[in-house]
Design a protein around this motif. Structure first.
Motif, PDB file in Angstrom:
ATOM      1  N   LEU A 322      47.252  -7.429 -42.764  1.00 21.38           N
ATOM      2  CA  LEU A 322      46.581  -8.129 -43.858  1.00 21.38           C
ATOM      3  C   LEU A 322      45.189  -7.569 -44.114  1.00 21.38           C
ATOM      4  O   LEU A 322      44.770  -7.453 -45.263  1.00 21.38           O
ATOM      5  CB  LEU A 322      46.484  -9.625 -43.533  1.00 21.38           C
ATOM      6  CG  LEU A 322      47.813 -10.345 -43.274  1.00 21.38           C
ATOM      7  CD1 LEU A 322      47.569 -11.805 -42.912  1.00 21.38           C
ATOM      8  CD2 LEU A 322      48.723 -10.243 -44.490  1.00 21.38           C
ATOM      9  N   HIS A 323      44.477  -7.234 -43.039  1.00 17.41           N
ATOM     10  CA  HIS A 323      43.130  -6.668 -43.162  1.00 17.41           C
ATOM     11  C   HIS A 323      42.948  -5.643 -42.045  1.00 17.41           C
ATOM     12  O   HIS A 323      43.178  -5.949 -40.878  1.00 17.41           O
ATOM     13  CB  HIS A 323      42.056  -7.746 -43.047  1.00 17.41           C
ATOM     14  CG  HIS A 323      42.174  -8.850 -44.058  1.00 17.41           C
ATOM     15  ND1 HIS A 323      41.785  -8.706 -45.371  1.00 17.41           N
ATOM     16  CD2 HIS A 323      42.661 -10.109 -43.945  1.00 17.41           C
ATOM     17  CE1 HIS A 323      42.012  -9.829 -46.020  1.00 17.41           C
ATOM     18  NE2 HIS A 323      42.547 -10.697 -45.179  1.00 17.41           N
ATOM     19  N   SER A 324      42.533  -4.447 -42.394  1.00 14.17           N
ATOM     20  CA  SER A 324      42.290  -3.396 -41.402  1.00 14.17           C
ATOM     21  C   SER A 324      40.828  -2.989 -41.443  1.00 14.17           C
ATOM     22  O   SER A 324      40.127  -3.233 -42.429  1.00 14.17           O
ATOM     23  CB  SER A 324      43.188  -2.179 -41.678  1.00 14.17           C
ATOM     24  OG  SER A 324      42.934  -1.661 -42.965  1.00 14.17           O
ATOM     25  N   GLY A 325      40.368  -2.356 -40.372  1.00 11.73           N
ATOM     26  CA  GLY A 325      38.975  -1.934 -40.298  1.00 11.73           C
ATOM     27  C   GLY A 325      38.001  -3.096 -40.367  1.00 11.73           C
ATOM     28  O   GLY A 325      36.930  -2.991 -40.958  1.00 11.73           O
ATOM     29  N   VAL A 326      38.360  -4.217 -39.748  1.00 11.13           N
ATOM     30  CA  VAL A 326      37.542  -5.425 -39.826  1.00 11.13           C
ATOM     31  C   VAL A 326      36.378  -5.339 -38.853  1.00 11.13           C
ATOM     32  O   VAL A 326      36.572  -5.032 -37.673  1.00 11.13           O
ATOM     33  CB  VAL A 326      38.395  -6.674 -39.525  1.00 11.13           C
ATOM     34  CG1 VAL A 326      37.527  -7.931 -39.518  1.00 11.13           C
ATOM     35  CG2 VAL A 326      39.514  -6.801 -40.546  1.00 11.13           C
ATOM     36  N   ASP A 327      35.174  -5.574 -39.341  1.00 17.03           N
ATOM     37  CA  ASP A 327      34.014  -5.700 -38.469  1.00 17.03           C
ATOM     38  C   ASP A 327      33.929  -7.133 -37.966  1.00 17.03           C
ATOM     39  O   ASP A 327      34.272  -8.076 -38.684  1.00 17.03           O
ATOM     40  CB  ASP A 327      32.735  -5.341 -39.232  1.00 17.03           C
ATOM     41  CG  ASP A 327      31.511  -5.335 -38.338  1.00 17.03           C
ATOM     42  OD1 ASP A 327      30.913  -6.414 -38.162  1.00 17.03           O
ATOM     43  OD2 ASP A 327      31.156  -4.270 -37.821  1.00 17.03           O
TER      44      ASP A 327
END
Length: 358
Positions: A322-327
Motif C-alpha cells: 500500500l505504501h513503500s519507502g515510508v519514513d
C-alpha cells in the motif's frame, strides 16, 4: 430552559477548569455571555470568533440515535468541518459521543476551535458513521472539536486532549501518562537512520517515569499491565488488542524505540477484516530507515506457522504493497487507527513477529 442550561454550563466550567484570578474571572463572565446553545438546522455564528475557542451547550434531547441531521449525514469534512455541519453529527463522526436509542439525561459542553475555510473537505468513515466530501468553494468558516464534556451529578472530568478521549472505544489505558516528543538531538548517542524523535512517558508532576514493567531476560520490550488484553485475531490465534502503549517507545534509549524493534520484528495490525504488515525495508539515500506498509492476502489462513513458513517479512506474492519507502515520521498512531499519507486505517489488534527465513 436556557437559564437552566446556563446554570449547568457555569457549574461545568467551575468544576472542569482551574481556579482563576480576578482578571480571568472577568474574562470568564464575558465568555458566558457568548454561550451558544445548539439547535438543529441552525448554523452557529462562528465567523466572528476566528482562531478562538467557542463553547456550545448541546441539550440532551438532541442526543438520540433518531437525530434527523445524523440520518441525513449533514456533516462535511474530517477533523476539520464546515461551519454548516451539524454539531451532533460531527460528534457522532469523531467518536466523542455515541448516540443511543434513548437520549441521555445530561447535556454536553463542547469546545470548538474556529478555523479558516479550507480549499476542500474530505469525508471519511469513522465510528460507523460516514461524513461527506465538499470540493467547492465554502463561503463560511470551519471548526474542529477540541473537547467534549458531559455534565454529571456534581463532577466533570478534567479537560483532556480530544485525540485521546473521544469515547470509550478510543482511550489510552488510564494508568498511562500523556506522552511528549523529545528531539533526537537531546540524545547524541542515538544512531542515525532510525527516527528523529523519542516518546517519553511523563507523570502528572512533570517527572519522567520508567516503564511500568521491566523487560525480562532475553527481551528488550515489555507490555504494560494495563495494555495486556488478549483477544483473537483473524486466524483465530491469541494476540494483543491494539493500544497506543504497545506501539509507543519505551525509553529514550535507541534500543527501546519501536523503530529499532522493527529491525528484527515485523508488526502485524488488524482491522475487522484486513491484516496489515509494517516491516523494515532498508535505508534511504539520505541515510534514514524506510518501511513498507502492506495488506496481507487471505489473513484467515495466515496463522503464525504459515507466516514463519513463508518468511517474515512476507514475500511480495503474499502481500499487496500500500505504501513503500515510508519514513517513520510519516506514521501517525491514533487511539484506534493508523494514519499514513492521507489514508486512515482502523485498528483493533496487533502482533509482533520475529523475522524468519522461508
Amino acid at each position: 430552559e436556557k437559564e437552566s442550561l446556563r446554570r449547568i454550563y457555569t457549574h461545568m466550567k467551575r468544576v472542569g477548569d482551574k481556579p482563576v484570578d480576578d482578571a480571568d474571572a472577568k474574562r470568564s463572565r464575558a465568555d458566558e455571555a457568548t454561550l451558544h446553545v445548539y439547535e438543529p438546522c441552525v448554523v452557529l455564528p462562528l465567523a466572528e470568533h476566528m482562531n478562538a475557542l467557542v463553547e456550545v451547550l448541546v441539550p440532551s434531547r438532541y442526543l438520540a440515535a433518531d437525530c434527523k441531521a445524523v440520518k441525513q449525514r449533514r456533516v462535511w469534512g474530517s477533523d476539520v468541518y464546515t461551519d454548516d455541519s451539524d454539531l451532533v453529527a460531527v460528534l457522532a463522526h469523531t467518536g466523542h459521543f455515541k448516540l443511543k436509542g434513548a437520549a441521555p439525561k445530561s447535556p454536553l459542553l463542547v469546545s470548538l476551535r474556529v478555523c479558516p475555510a479550507q480549499d476542500a473537505y474530505t469525508g471519511s468513515e469513522r465510528s460507523g458513521f460516514a461524513s461527506r466530501d465538499w470540493s467547492g468553494a465554502h463561503k463560511g468558516v470551519s471548526f474542529k472539536v477540541e473537547r467534549c464534556l458531559q455534565h454529571s451529578a456534581g463532577t466533570v472530568p478534567p479537560p483532556q486532549l480530544s485525540l485521546l478521549r473521544p469515547g470509550a472505544s478510543r482511550q489510552m489505558p488510564t494508568s498511562l501518562c500523556v506522552q511528549e516528543r523529545v528531539p533526537a538531538a537531546t540524545f547524541p548517542d542515538s544512531p542515525r537512520g532510525l527516527r528523529r524523535g523519542a516518546t517519553l512517558p511523563h507523570c502528572a508532576n512533570g517527572a519522567r517515569s520508567p516503564p511500568s514493567q521491566e523487560a525480562g531476560p532475553g527481551e528488550s520490550f515489555s507490555v504494560p499491565p494495563s495494555a495486556s488484553l488478549a483477544i483473537f485475531n483473524l486466524s483465530n490465534e491469541p494476540c494483543y488488542k491494539y493500544s497506543l502503549a504497545l506501539v509507543a517507545d519505551q525509553d529514550t534509549q535507541a534500543a527501546r524505540w519501536t523503530s529499532t524493534r522493527l529491525l528484527r520484528e515485523a508488526l502485524y495490525l488488524e482491522s475487522k477484516q484486513r491484516r496489515f504488515e509494517l516491516a523494515y525495508k532498508g535505508t534511504s539515500a539520505g541515510g534514514y530507515a524506510t518501511y513498507t506498509f502492506s495488506q496481507v492476502h487471505s489473513p484467515q489462513s495466515m496463522d503464525r506457522r504459515a507466516l514463519e513458513g513463508l518468511g517474515v517479512p512476507l514475500p511480495a506474492s503474499s502481500v499487496k504493497v500500500l505504501h513503500s519507502g515510508v519514513d517513520w515520521e510519516e506514521i501517525v498512531w491514533g487511539p484506534c487507527y493508523l494514519r499514513l499519507r492521507g489514508e486512515e486505517y482502523p485498528l483493533l489488534r496487533l502482533q509482533y513477529v520475529s523475522h524468519t527465513v522461508a
